[in-house]
Design an enzyme around this catalytic site. Structure first.
Site, mmCIF file in Angstrom:
data_model
loop_
_atom_site.group_PDB
_atom_site.id
_atom_site.type_symbol
_atom_site.label_atom_id
_atom_site.label_comp_id
_atom_site.label_asym_id
_atom_site.label_seq_id
_atom_site.Cartn_x
_atom_site.Cartn_y
_atom_site.Cartn_z
ATOM 1 N N ARG A 95 0.833 -1.203 0.000
ATOM 2 C CA ARG A 95 0.000 0.000 0.000
ATOM 3 C C ARG A 95 0.869 1.255 0.000
ATOM 4 O O ARG A 95 0.485 2.299 -0.536
ATOM 5 C CB ARG A 95 -0.951 0.001 1.202
ATOM 6 C CG ARG A 95 -1.947 1.175 1.191
ATOM 7 C CD ARG A 95 -3.115 0.901 2.126
ATOM 8 N NE ARG A 95 -2.690 0.686 3.495
ATOM 9 C CZ ARG A 95 -2.509 1.660 4.404
ATOM 10 N NH1 ARG A 95 -2.705 2.923 4.061
ATOM 11 N NH2 ARG A 95 -2.121 1.369 5.626
ATOM 12 N N TYR A 148 -15.935 15.145 -16.886
ATOM 13 C CA TYR A 148 -16.460 13.776 -16.809
ATOM 14 C C TYR A 148 -17.525 13.698 -15.717
ATOM 15 O O TYR A 148 -17.403 14.307 -14.660
ATOM 16 C CB TYR A 148 -15.300 12.819 -16.523
ATOM 17 C CG TYR A 148 -15.716 11.444 -16.102
ATOM 18 C CD1 TYR A 148 -16.476 10.636 -16.944
ATOM 19 C CD2 TYR A 148 -15.339 10.946 -14.854
ATOM 20 C CE1 TYR A 148 -16.862 9.367 -16.549
ATOM 21 C CE2 TYR A 148 -15.709 9.670 -14.462
ATOM 22 C CZ TYR A 148 -16.478 8.896 -15.301
ATOM 23 O OH TYR A 148 -16.856 7.636 -14.911
ATOM 24 N N ASP A 220 -6.764 17.124 -16.221
ATOM 25 C CA ASP A 220 -7.049 15.730 -16.537
ATOM 26 C C ASP A 220 -6.718 15.521 -18.012
ATOM 27 O O ASP A 220 -7.398 16.030 -18.892
ATOM 28 C CB ASP A 220 -8.527 15.432 -16.266
ATOM 29 C CG ASP A 220 -8.889 13.966 -16.492
ATOM 30 O OD1 ASP A 220 -8.176 13.292 -17.258
ATOM 31 O OD2 ASP A 220 -9.881 13.509 -15.907
ATOM 32 N N LYS A 245 -7.957 4.154 -19.729
ATOM 33 C CA LYS A 245 -8.269 4.532 -21.105
ATOM 34 C C LYS A 245 -7.028 4.399 -21.996
ATOM 35 O O LYS A 245 -6.553 3.315 -22.234
ATOM 36 C CB LYS A 245 -8.838 5.943 -21.118
ATOM 37 C CG LYS A 245 -9.908 6.222 -20.065
ATOM 38 C CD LYS A 245 -11.089 5.287 -20.141
ATOM 39 C CE LYS A 245 -12.284 5.750 -19.322
ATOM 40 N NZ LYS A 245 -12.101 5.869 -17.890
#
Length: 435
Positions: A95, A148, A220, A245
């Protein structure tokens, strides 16, 4: 195994200074001596293939191994990392950091021309961690109406309860952005190409406004990727991606990334630790492998999208087409030298509204009717009933999501085959014979 043999031994990380001393210096990375650290000046094709690759000293493997482990043996370097506040730079617990993460992070950072990057379990994990890391309660955020849908919902629904106010503006109207500035403004969050209307904001202009008011600019860059534009070179402070993506590029993983100066990325990383949005080592392997062909894929998708946009603009079955290559409102002031292309996205409105659009998608044989984007295969969807379905009609109208709007993610198939399929499907959908 001797940890120095795999690049994490004593001497790799400079001795840390106290946090409150100005002479404390962050190194780039995290990165081990086994990771390929290449000059950011190299071409994107070269960086995509080689940057960050972990060169295994034991086996000589030319590909990064998958470090499929949750934890690592504690030793002196581990304890020093705890005491020095350098947990990002030593493998302790996955982590906190894992060599599989570090390899793909270095590749993404190199492509964006950044010092550091952090990968996350999804694009939304990267967006949420970045917003929370770079703002605090009582602050103000400026963003666009047509970000988005997931980003919009996070800003609109979650930020007020977290003590952060948000103002939404037209991303193309710099004066509106400037007018929205308040003394407590800490963050400007915009997309390099908006979803789904493909508006291209003036990143340099937004960066100037952010500098003037002492805020940070987050871009972004999911739709364009670092192959088409590097927002950090244009003045942005942090670049985020839904790596699901274009970076991954094969519709087989879910991931996110944030990249920029290490002092900012360290804050995002700390927030990721608290949110738990860690990226699994196997997905890191898939993402790094996918990025190796990024430049080749993007250039093919750039070309295919332009050809399809030009065809659609000539079709009598199409009301409107949205793509920067066609020009029009919002694109006349672009510094085209800042861009190498505009990606594989094309949005267009089909004659017959939503009914016509649904019929069109039913007749397609090559593109998949599916959400997401950026894969090697073409995908098609209607934002009104998928990514932006949670918006009201008034909100959709404000963005420009009109009836019949289709969002096409163009893949790397033969463009002639795609155009033939689109042409036949439009004809079949729009020339419906009366019963």
């Amino acid at each position: 195994m001797d940890r120095t043999a795999i690049g994490f031994g004593e001497g790799h990380t400079p001795e840390a200074e106290w946090f409150d001393e100005l002479r404390r210096r962050r190194i780039k990375g995290p990165i081990s001596t086994q990771n390929r650290s290449l000059p950011r000046s190299l071409s994107p094709e070269t960086l995509a293939v080689h940057a960050g690759t972990y060169e295994d000293p034991v086996t000589g493997a030319v590909g990064t191994p998958i470090f499929q482990t949750s934890t690592f043996h504690l030793d002196e370097a581990s304890y020093d990392a705890f005491s020095d506040g350098a947990l990002r730079d030593v493998p302790i617990y996955s982590r906190y950091g894992n060599p599989s993460q570090w390899s793909v992070q270095e590749k993404i950072a190199a492509l964006e021309g950044a010092e550091s990057a952090v990968v996350t379990s999804s694009g939304m994990a990267a967006i949420a961690a970045t917003i929370y890391a770079l703002t605090n309660s009582g602050s103000h955020i400026i963003s666009a109406y047509d970000v988005y849908g997931g980003t919009y919902n996070l800003l609109r629904e979650d930020m007020p309860s977290a003590g952060r106010e948000v103002t939404f503006v037209d991303p193309l109207d710099l004066e509106a952005v400037r007018a929205a500035i308040r003394p407590e403004t800490q963050l400007l969050l915009f997309e390099s190409l908006t979803n789904p209307m493909l508006k291209a904001p003036d990143i340099r202009g937004l960066a100037q406004i952010a500098r003037e008011c002492g805020a940070l600019l987050v871009i972004d860059n999911t739709f364009l990727s670092p192959i088409n534009v590097r927002p950090l070179n244009l003045g942005a402070d942090i670049v985020i991606h839904s790596a699901t993506k274009y970076l991954g590029g094969h519709s087989d993983l879910t991931a996110g990334a944030a990249t920029g100066r290490r002092k900012f990325v360290d804050r995002v990383w700390s927030q990721v630790l608290r949110f738990g949005g860690t990226l699994d080592p196997l997905v890191c392997f898939l993402l790094e492998r996918g990025i190796k062909t990024l430049a080749l894929r993007i250039r093919a998708q750039n070309e295919n999208a332009v050809a399809i946009a030009e065809y659609l603009a000539s079709s009598k079955y199409v009301e409107a087409v949205y793509h920067p290559a066609l020009g029009g409102k919002g694109y006349s002031d672009l510094r085209l030298q800042d861009y190498q292309g505009f990606g594989g996205m094309v949005s267009f409105e089909v004659v017959g509204g939503d009914t016509g659009a649904l019929r069109f998608m039913e007749h397609l044989t090559l593109p998949y009717v599916a959400t997401s984007l950026g894969g090697v295969e073409s995908l098609v969807s209607m934002p009104s009933n998928t990514s932006h379905s949670s918006l009201t009609k008034k909100q959709k109208d404000m963005i420009g999501i009109n009836p019949g709007l289709i969002r096409l993610s163009v893949g790397i198939e033969n463009v002639g085959d795609l155009i033939d399929d689109i042409q036949e499907s439009l004809k079949a959908a729009c020339e419906v014979k009366a019963p």
